[in-house]
Motif scaffolding. Structure first.
Motif, PDB file in Angstrom:
ATOM      1  N   LEU A  33      13.040 -12.494 -13.947  1.00  0.00           N
ATOM      2  CA  LEU A  33      13.282 -11.307 -14.761  1.00  0.00           C
ATOM      3  C   LEU A  33      13.408 -11.724 -16.216  1.00  0.00           C
ATOM      4  O   LEU A  33      13.523 -12.915 -16.526  1.00  0.00           O
ATOM      5  CB  LEU A  33      14.547 -10.578 -14.315  1.00  0.00           C
ATOM      6  N   GLY A  34      13.404 -10.732 -17.123  1.00  0.00           N
ATOM      7  CA  GLY A  34      13.605 -11.082 -18.518  1.00  0.00           C
ATOM      8  C   GLY A  34      13.266  -9.977 -19.491  1.00  0.00           C
ATOM      9  O   GLY A  34      12.600  -8.992 -19.162  1.00  0.00           O
ATOM     10  N   ASP A  41      11.163 -19.616 -26.713  1.00  0.00           N
ATOM     11  CA  ASP A  41      10.152 -19.801 -27.744  1.00  0.00           C
ATOM     12  C   ASP A  41      10.629 -20.870 -28.725  1.00  0.00           C
ATOM     13  O   ASP A  41      11.831 -21.052 -28.939  1.00  0.00           O
ATOM     14  CB  ASP A  41       9.921 -18.470 -28.461  1.00  0.00           C
ATOM     15  N   LEU A  42       9.698 -21.562 -29.350  1.00  0.00           N
ATOM     16  CA  LEU A  42      10.043 -22.568 -30.348  1.00  0.00           C
ATOM     17  C   LEU A  42      10.772 -21.956 -31.539  1.00  0.00           C
ATOM     18  O   LEU A  42      11.449 -22.641 -32.299  1.00  0.00           O
ATOM     19  CB  LEU A  42       8.769 -23.289 -30.807  1.00  0.00           C
ATOM     20  N   LEU A 101      13.271 -15.353 -21.587  1.00  0.00           N
ATOM     21  CA  LEU A 101      13.824 -14.898 -22.862  1.00  0.00           C
ATOM     22  C   LEU A 101      13.059 -15.540 -24.007  1.00  0.00           C
ATOM     23  O   LEU A 101      12.488 -16.620 -23.866  1.00  0.00           O
ATOM     24  CB  LEU A 101      15.293 -15.296 -22.977  1.00  0.00           C
ATOM     25  N   HIS A 102      13.083 -14.880 -25.166  1.00  0.00           N
ATOM     26  CA  HIS A 102      12.467 -15.472 -26.354  1.00  0.00           C
ATOM     27  C   HIS A 102      13.419 -16.404 -27.071  1.00  0.00           C
ATOM     28  O   HIS A 102      13.074 -17.526 -27.430  1.00  0.00           O
ATOM     29  CB  HIS A 102      12.010 -14.368 -27.314  1.00  0.00           C
ATOM     30  N   GLY A 103      14.654 -15.943 -27.300  1.00  0.00           N
ATOM     31  CA  GLY A 103      15.628 -16.735 -28.026  1.00  0.00           C
ATOM     32  C   GLY A 103      15.903 -16.231 -29.424  1.00  0.00           C
ATOM     33  O   GLY A 103      16.833 -16.704 -30.085  1.00  0.00           O
ATOM     34  N   ALA A 104      15.113 -15.260 -29.906  1.00  0.00           N
ATOM     35  CA  ALA A 104      15.352 -14.679 -31.227  1.00  0.00           C
ATOM     36  C   ALA A 104      15.409 -13.160 -31.139  1.00  0.00           C
ATOM     37  O   ALA A 104      14.977 -12.455 -32.045  1.00  0.00           O
ATOM     38  CB  ALA A 104      14.282 -15.111 -32.220  1.00  0.00           C
ATOM     39  N   ALA A 105      15.949 -12.656 -30.025  1.00  0.00           N
ATOM     40  CA  ALA A 105      16.079 -11.207 -29.847  1.00  0.00           C
ATOM     41  C   ALA A 105      17.382 -10.728 -30.470  1.00  0.00           C
ATOM     42  O   ALA A 105      18.430 -11.353 -30.311  1.00  0.00           O
ATOM     43  CB  ALA A 105      16.039 -10.838 -28.363  1.00  0.00           C
TER      44      ALA A 105
END
Length: 491
Positions: free
Chosen positions: A6-7, A139-140, A104-108
């Protein structure tokens, strides 16, 4: 063994006024159950890697729910609550689970949660409990907080920009989660968050200094006991406390060892902090270089209108300059739904005169008056089967028209902003980018994988917009202080 998938994946530019609202997600931005497999199984995305990794490990993966829209401003509070409540409900109702694969992206950033990724991870952890491994691939450009890491068992990060390794990182993440479940490893994670932002034009991982930092991360990862070592570039267009570069190291069973390795990697990043800053060339400087190139095409990377960085994709700054200078043989996309509809209604081979672009409050440039012939119309859907930025395979620009203008330009006028990651965006509507002297791509690093094969040169152009290179143009109110290069910092 059952793994949940999920995500919610969103890169949030907090300087954009466009909210990722419920309607935006409902319009093709949510996949449930088998829809995830149908949309992503053949792609090179993180989801594609999770699915492939589970198959390689011989374990069952149960796709629950995944949400994604092109980068914009903050996620609307009601949209965030609706999406996360539903996916957490699915996770709770369809358990128990042996592990979780969380995309997840990491910058949400949501209106009601500045660290939206950490909030999602914490809610997942609350459902499955402390003993169930949760793996994610960020994400980077993630802005990583300790709160996010504390809810996760295995945290990997793309290590290429353009991001062409999403699938491989997800396969590896799945392997580590499965090995943890089987008791073969015991991941211990360490995060070092640096008081440093990296300019977007210094983030190509094939160029120095990033190439050297990534090589060092690989050397650390090859040491005995180290499971992973990650450099994280961060996303500078998010005005949040966790903005900035970081590194994440995972060791098998030794938290102190992980922290020492993370400190070592962070020290190398900090030593190169000046090399991670730059200034860009002006539009006229870039056009001068493009004109002097006898072969072409020269790809101009429109930094200020970087769709992958949350910009609207309708900037006319480079187009205006090309018209003013009389520069012909230029092709670019431009997102303008009303202009696209007008050209479609006018019909193929019709002559049209209209203003295009810069139609939103935060758009760069001014609407440009054009006259030209409608060459083609399209539903805007296309496919890129090879790995490009993020690994996405299926794209939708919405109703799209191609106009050849009397000024010697070809404009692909779309209804939905889509990142310039693939030359198929142009080829799918009958436009051959290699036949032009100048190609304008809406991005900085994301177009490189798609356009490098045809480009004689790729030039980053410091245009205006909500993803402009010069970070001193933005009014940060929530970032930590001191933060380099805004203020001097001593470590």
């Amino acid at each position: 063994m059952r793994l949940a998938l999920l995500g919610l994946y969103h890169e949030t530019n907090t300087f954009s006024p466009v909210r990722a609202d419920r309607a935006m997600f409902q319009n093709g931005g949510v996949w449930r159950g088998g829809e995830i497999v149908e949309a992503y199984a053949t792609s090179s995305t993180t989801n594609g890697g999770f699915l492939a990794g589970a198959a390689e490990q011989g374990v069952e993966v149960v796709p629950l729910m995944f949400a994604f829209v092109t980068p914009t401003g903050r996620i609307a509070a009601d949209a965030f609550d609706w999406l996360v409540d539903e996916m957490i409900g699915m996770l709770r109702d369809q358990g128990p689970w042996d592990g979780v694969l969380l995309n997840l992206h990491g910058a949400a950033v949501a209106e009601n949660h500045a660290d939206a990724d950490a909030e999602i991870a914490a809610r997942v952890r609350a459902v499955v409990g402390p003993g169930i491994p949760i793996g994610t691939v960020l994400d980077l450009h993630a802005n990583i907080s300790q709160r996010l890491l504390d809810s996760l068992t295995v945290t990997l990060v793309y290590q290429t920009n353009p991001h062409v390794d999403a699938k491989q990182q997800a396969i590896r993440c799945t392997e580590l989660v499965v090995r943890t479940i089987r008791g073969e490893i015991r991941p211990e994670q360490a995060l070092v968050a640096l008081p440093l932002v990296c300019n977007i034009a210094c983030q190509d991982t094939s160029e120095q200094p990033m190439a050297g930092l990534l090589e060092q991360a690989r050397e650390i990862a090859a040491r005995p006991g180290i499971l992973s070592a990650n450099v994280v570039e961060g996303f500078p267009y998010a005005d949040v406390p966790q903005v900035g570069m970081s590194c994440v190291v995972i060791h098998d069973g030794d938290a102190d060892h992980a922290k020492r390795a993370a400190d070592e990697l962070a020290g190398s990043i900090w030593a190169r902090r000046d090399a991670l800053q730059t200034t860009g060339m002006t539009v006229d400087e870039a056009l001068d270089i493009a004109v002097a190139d006898r072969h072409g095409p020269v790809v101009l990377l429109d930094a200020g209108d970087n769709i992958g960085g949350g910009s609207p994709g309708d900037s006319t700054v480079i187009l205006e300059a090309a018209v003013r200078r009389g520069q012909r043989s230029l092709v670019q996309t431009i997102c303008d739904p009303k202009a696209a509809q007008y050209c479609i209604e006018s019909g193929v081979n019709s002559t049209v005169s209209l203003a295009v672009g810069a139609w939103q409050s935060h758009s760069a440039g001014r609407p440009v008056q054009i006259t030209g012939r409608v060459r083609a119309v399209s539903d805007g859907k296309y496919e890129e089967p090879t790995p490009t930025h993020g690994g996405f395979r299926f794209f939708d620009m919405g109703p799209t028209a191609v106009v050849d203008t009397t000024a010697g330009h070809t404009l692909v006028i779309s209804s939905i902003p889509v990142m310039s990651t693939s030359s198929q965006q142009l080829l799918s509507v009958g436009v051959t980018p290699s036949s032009y002297r100048i190609v304008v791509a809406k991005g900085v690093n994301s177009p490189r994988a798609g356009y490098a094969p045809i480009a004689t040169r790729m030039l980053v152009v410091d245009t205006e917009g909500v993803s402009a290179m010069g970070l001193d143009r933005f009014d940060y109110r929530h970032r930590r202080k001191p933060l380099y290069p805004f203020e001097p910092v001593s470590l």
